[in-house]
Design a protein around this motif. Structure first.
Motif, short mmCIF file in Angstrom:
data_model
loop_
_atom_site.label_atom_id
_atom_site.label_comp_id
_atom_site.label_asym_id
_atom_site.label_seq_id
_atom_site.Cartn_x
_atom_site.Cartn_y
_atom_site.Cartn_z
N GLU A 166 7.34 21.09 -13.02
CA GLU A 166 6.35 22.00 -14.07
C GLU A 166 5.30 21.23 -13.15
O GLU A 166 4.32 20.79 -13.39
N ASN A 167 5.27 21.11 -11.56
CA ASN A 167 4.00 21.45 -11.47
C ASN A 167 3.69 20.11 -10.71
O ASN A 167 2.28 19.43 -11.04
N LYS A 168 3.94 18.82 -11.57
CA LYS A 168 4.19 17.72 -11.00
C LYS A 168 4.69 16.83 -10.83
O LYS A 168 6.44 18.11 -9.42
N TRP A 169 5.36 15.82 -9.97
CA TRP A 169 6.32 15.39 -9.47
C TRP A 169 7.24 14.16 -10.04
O TRP A 169 6.41 13.63 -10.65
N ARG A 170 7.88 14.15 -9.77
CA ARG A 170 9.12 12.77 -9.97
C ARG A 170 9.94 12.65 -9.35
O ARG A 170 10.23 12.35 -8.22
N LEU A 171 11.18 11.37 -9.61
CA LEU A 171 12.10 10.39 -8.55
C LEU A 171 13.36 11.57 -8.85
O LEU A 171 13.71 12.37 -10.16
#
Length: 246
Positions: A166-171
């Motif tokens: 979603e245009n972000k970053w996550r683990l």
């Protein structure tokens, strides 16, 4: 189940199957792979790294997924870290149609308190945390995986521990993998059809020599290492692997 995997090396008919720990991915084995002098296979377990997420996680699911990567009646040796060691024990029971010659498990947590189990299950129910930048996500991944200060943020291990969403970053790992806790190590060891060798770093907070002695009276201790022995002391761990496979 279509697990992502890395494989290579040279050697005889038998392969080493390298199974990472909770929240990690196959890239944690990179420091060892040019030192093993054997054919090897290293998957990302379901819900980890580049492998798909699923609704259910457990040692049996992990073991079944790994077994599907192998040829019918293929003989293997398993090297597993932490959760990966327990998955190796499950494969060693013979329940999954795999011929395991020996299981080498290091950094396996065998004793769980009620508080530790409760904390793990609470983590499993946390929503996915999104970060504005890849750097923020990598920092978090290295912290929760115990790799901070051991590998650079630009490394393959760090890079593949996070993913874009979603245009972000996550683990990259599914938070629900944390639902697995208090694994039945004693029952699995009792059902194994092959020898088990265990080891841990001398500074590993997850397990001790006395914990391992319940299952391997000759358990190895790798001096100066913590929980991530394969990253901290790859040469020493390779030496233990080669000695244990003789």
């Amino acid at each position: 189940m279509n697990l992502w995997k890395r494989e290579g090396g040279e050697g005889g008919a038998r392969r080493l199957v390298l199974i990472h720990g909770l929240g990690a991915n196959a890239d944690v084995w990179l420091p060892l792979q040019d030192k093993l002098h054997a054919r090897w296979l290293a998957p990302d377990l379901r819900g980890h790294g580049r492998s798909p997420h699923r609704r259910h996680y457990g040692f049996a699911s992990y073991a079944s997924d790994v077994a599907e990567l192998l040829e019918q009646d293929e003989e293997i040796d398993v090297v597993g870290h932490s959760l990966g060691g327990v998955v190796g024990m499950a494969l060693g029971t013979g329940w999954f149609g795999v011929k395991v010659r020996r299981v080498l498990a290091f950094g396996v947590k065998t004793q769980w308190t009620a508080d530790e189990i409760a904390r793990s299950r609470a983590l499993a129910n946390n929503p996915v945390k999104l970060f504005d930048t890849r750097e923020q996500a990598v920092e978090r991944y290295l912290k929760v995986s115990g790799l901070s200060g051991l590998v650079p943020p630009s490394s393959e291990v760090a890079k593949n521990g996070v993913s874009e969403s979603e245009n972000k970053w996550r683990l990259a790992a599914d938070p629900f993998i944390n639902a697995i806790a208090d694994l039945p190590v004693a029952r699995l060891v009792g059902a194994m059809q092959c020898p088990l060798r265990m080891a841990a770093g001398s500074e590993d907070p997850m397990t001790t020599a006395s914990d391992m002695a319940l299952f391997d009276s000759a358990a190895g201790i790798i001096e100066g290492a913590g929980h991530n022995v394969h990253v901290e002391k790859p040469v020493d761990l390779c030496r233990w692997i080669q000695q244990s496979l003789i």
